[in-house]
Design a protein around this motif. Structure first.
Motif, short mmCIF file in Angstrom:
data_model
loop_
_atom_site.label_atom_id
_atom_site.label_comp_id
_atom_site.label_asym_id
_atom_site.label_seq_id
_atom_site.Cartn_x
_atom_site.Cartn_y
_atom_site.Cartn_z
N TRP A 1 0.87 -1.18 0.00
CA TRP A 1 0.00 0.00 0.00
C TRP A 1 0.90 1.22 0.00
CZ3 TRP A 1 -5.20 1.08 -0.29
CH2 TRP A 1 -5.58 2.39 0.01
N SER A 2 0.95 1.94 -1.10
CA SER A 2 1.88 3.06 -1.23
C SER A 2 1.14 4.39 -1.07
CB SER A 2 2.56 3.02 -2.60
OG SER A 2 1.65 3.42 -3.61
N PHE A 3 1.92 5.46 -1.08
CA PHE A 3 1.29 6.77 -0.98
C PHE A 3 0.48 7.12 -2.23
CE2 PHE A 3 5.80 7.65 -2.13
CZ PHE A 3 5.62 8.25 -3.37
N ALA A 4 0.70 6.41 -3.33
CA ALA A 4 -0.18 6.60 -4.50
C ALA A 4 -1.59 6.11 -4.19
CB ALA A 4 0.39 5.88 -5.71
N ASP A 5 -1.69 5.00 -3.46
CA ASP A 5 -3.01 4.52 -3.03
C ASP A 5 -3.66 5.51 -2.08
OD1 ASP A 5 -2.91 1.82 -4.32
OD2 ASP A 5 -1.22 1.57 -2.97
N GLN B 1 6.59 0.42 2.57
CA GLN B 1 5.69 0.10 1.46
C GLN B 1 5.85 1.03 0.26
OE1 GLN B 1 3.07 -2.75 2.02
NE2 GLN B 1 5.04 -2.96 3.04
N SER B 2 6.48 2.18 0.45
CA SER B 2 6.55 3.17 -0.63
C SER B 2 7.95 3.43 -1.14
CB SER B 2 5.93 4.49 -0.15
OG SER B 2 4.55 4.36 0.09
N GLN B 3 8.91 2.58 -0.82
CA GLN B 3 10.30 2.84 -1.21
C GLN B 3 10.48 2.97 -2.71
OE1 GLN B 3 13.64 0.79 1.06
NE2 GLN B 3 11.94 -0.56 1.55
N TRP C 1 5.66 13.34 3.71
CA TRP C 1 4.90 12.38 2.91
C TRP C 1 3.69 13.04 2.26
CZ3 TRP C 1 7.12 8.29 1.26
CH2 TRP C 1 8.06 7.61 2.04
N GLY C 2 3.16 14.08 2.88
CA GLY C 2 2.07 14.81 2.24
C GLY C 2 2.47 15.39 0.91
N SER C 3 3.74 15.78 0.77
CA SER C 3 4.20 16.34 -0.51
C SER C 3 4.24 15.27 -1.59
CB SER C 3 5.58 16.98 -0.34
OG SER C 3 6.60 16.01 -0.18
N TYR C 4 4.62 14.05 -1.24
CA TYR C 4 4.62 12.97 -2.22
C TYR C 4 3.19 12.64 -2.66
CZ TYR C 4 9.56 12.01 -1.16
OH TYR C 4 10.92 12.11 -1.01
N ILE C 5 2.29 12.61 -1.71
CA ILE C 5 0.87 12.35 -2.03
C ILE C 5 0.35 13.43 -2.97
CG2 ILE C 5 -1.44 12.29 -1.04
CD1 ILE C 5 -0.18 10.96 1.44
#
Length: 404
Positions: free
Chosen positions: A170-174, A323-325, A199-203
């Motif tokens: 489950w990645s930050f794209a999900d 999960q998001s590496q 992480w909010g910036s990646y989302i």
């Protein structure tokens, strides 16, 4: 298991809740603090403060405040419930046959003004939704002549009261897709802006790639990307040079936590979560190191630590590192002119605060998407909503209000 979230929730419908905590955990917070003795001196007396980790006198001072009457879980709870809190149950994905659901906690404060702009505020680690409590009022109820916002502050999946999907990868794209559904399907906004860091910036970058029409404006206070090969450091401003130097120092001596959280998140998550002093030491060191030391309020650190302990969400909060590496590496490479996988279609605003943990130069950001707003601030750090809320509000008003 104790939870303020009702067991029976109608999917896709926001339900108002009052945040409250397990009385057992509320009581044990102070008890464990008082029962835990700190060392009388650091492992190496005379070591340079903060170079090898937490500064013991600072930790002792915060622990003393934490266990005293100067900080109170009831008061924190009252402050949280002063704003409208909600939870919504959503399918984890929109794939046909999807059975798993996740519960998303969020704060939703509507402006009394007409034509308010929907604005989603996204935290990272080790932050929480409460990072933004100082900016809610000025954004939703500004002085005349300034844009007003409907503010939506979700707890990311796995943080605070938001549940974490029981599946691998489950990645930050999900998470980005779920949060987009929150804004458009649950809350009914056809367009919205967003602001965030860590992480909010990646989302937000995923949102800006997938949904640029619905999310046309994204304001970042962190934007990580590998620099273009033709980078010209001579053109950097002094603020950019300082930020890049801090980034180098972070990689050399401040990034060890990412290794264990990326590889053995269960170990660090379980070890830390049950001890308020362990959480204060681990999270406190990060918040101090990544913030402006002149404006960081120790009470904000204590609130953050308490929310992790009281929600018992620390073990799931660090799962994103594991999960998001791979996806994170793809986004870091997105400045390459040959790589269009994660280019951003939304307009980008960026504020470089004085004490960032991680930074990229303006030219690197421009290589990923249309950077239309850029500002440098002499105060604030990785958590600007906490250590420079006024500056953050001013920049969001200028960028979003001027481009909406």
């Amino acid at each position: 298991m104790f939870s303020p979230i009702p067991e029976q929730l109608e999917e896709n419908r926001a339900t108002s809740i009052q945040v409250h905590f397990d009385p057992k955990l509320s009581g044990s917070l102070k008890t464990l603090l008082k029962l835990t003795d700190l060392p009388s001196s650091p492992p190496i007396s005379g070591a340079v403060p903060w170079k090898l980790g937490i500064h013991l006198p600072w930790l002792a001072k915060l622990k003393q405040i934490f266990e005293s009457d100067h900080w109170d879980v009831g008061e924190l709870t009252r402050r949280i419930n002063a704003w409208p809190n909600y939870v919504v149950r959503l399918k984890a994905t929109e794939k046909e046959g999807e059975l798993e659901t996740i519960d998303l906690h969020f704060v939703h404060v509507k402006s009394p003004r007409t034509a308010a702009i929907p604005l989603m505020l996204l935290h990272g680690w080790p932050g929480t939704f409460w990072d933004f409590h100082k900016v809610i009022e000025p954004l939703t109820n500004p002085p005349e002549g300034h844009p007003a916002f409907d503010v939506i502050i979700p707890s990311l999946p796995g943080y605070f009261l938001s549940t974490y999907p029981q599946r691998a990868e489950w990645s930050f794209a999900d998470s980005a897709r779920v949060l987009h559904r929150l804004m458009t399907q649950v809350l009914g906004y056809s367009r919205y802006a967003a602001q965030g860091g860590d992480w909010g910036s990646y989302i937000m970058r995923v949102i800006g790639h997938l949904y640029p029409s619905e999310a046309p404006l994204l304001h970042f206070n962190m934007f990580r990307v590998h620099p273009p090969q033709e980078k010209d450091t001579q053109s950097f401003t002094e603020a950019e040079k300082n930020a890049i130097q801090r980034h180098i120092e972070f990689k050399e001596s401040g990034s060890g936590y990412t290794a264990i959280q990326s590889t053995k998140p269960f170990t660090i998550g379980i070890a830390i979560s049950t001890s308020p002093v362990a959480l204060l030491t681990y999270i406190g060191e990060k918040m101090h190191s990544w913030s402006d030391p002149n404006t960081l309020d120790p009470l904000d650190v204590l609130d953050t630590v308490a929310l992790y302990y009281l929600s018992q969400s620390f073990p799931t909060s660090v799962m994103i590192y594991n999960q998001s590496q791979l996806l994170k590496e793809e986004l870091l490479d997105s400045s390459s002119s040959e790589d269009n996988r994660w280019k951003i279609g939304s307009k980008i605003g960026f504020t470089l605060f004085a004490s960032p943990a991680l930074a990229s130069a303006r030219a690197s950001i421009k290589a990923v998407g249309p950077l239309v707003f850029y500002k440098e601030r002499s105060v604030g750090g990785h958590f600007p909503a906490l250590d420079n809320p006024q500056g953050l509000v001013e920049d969001v008003r200028e960028f979003v209000g001027g481009n909406w």
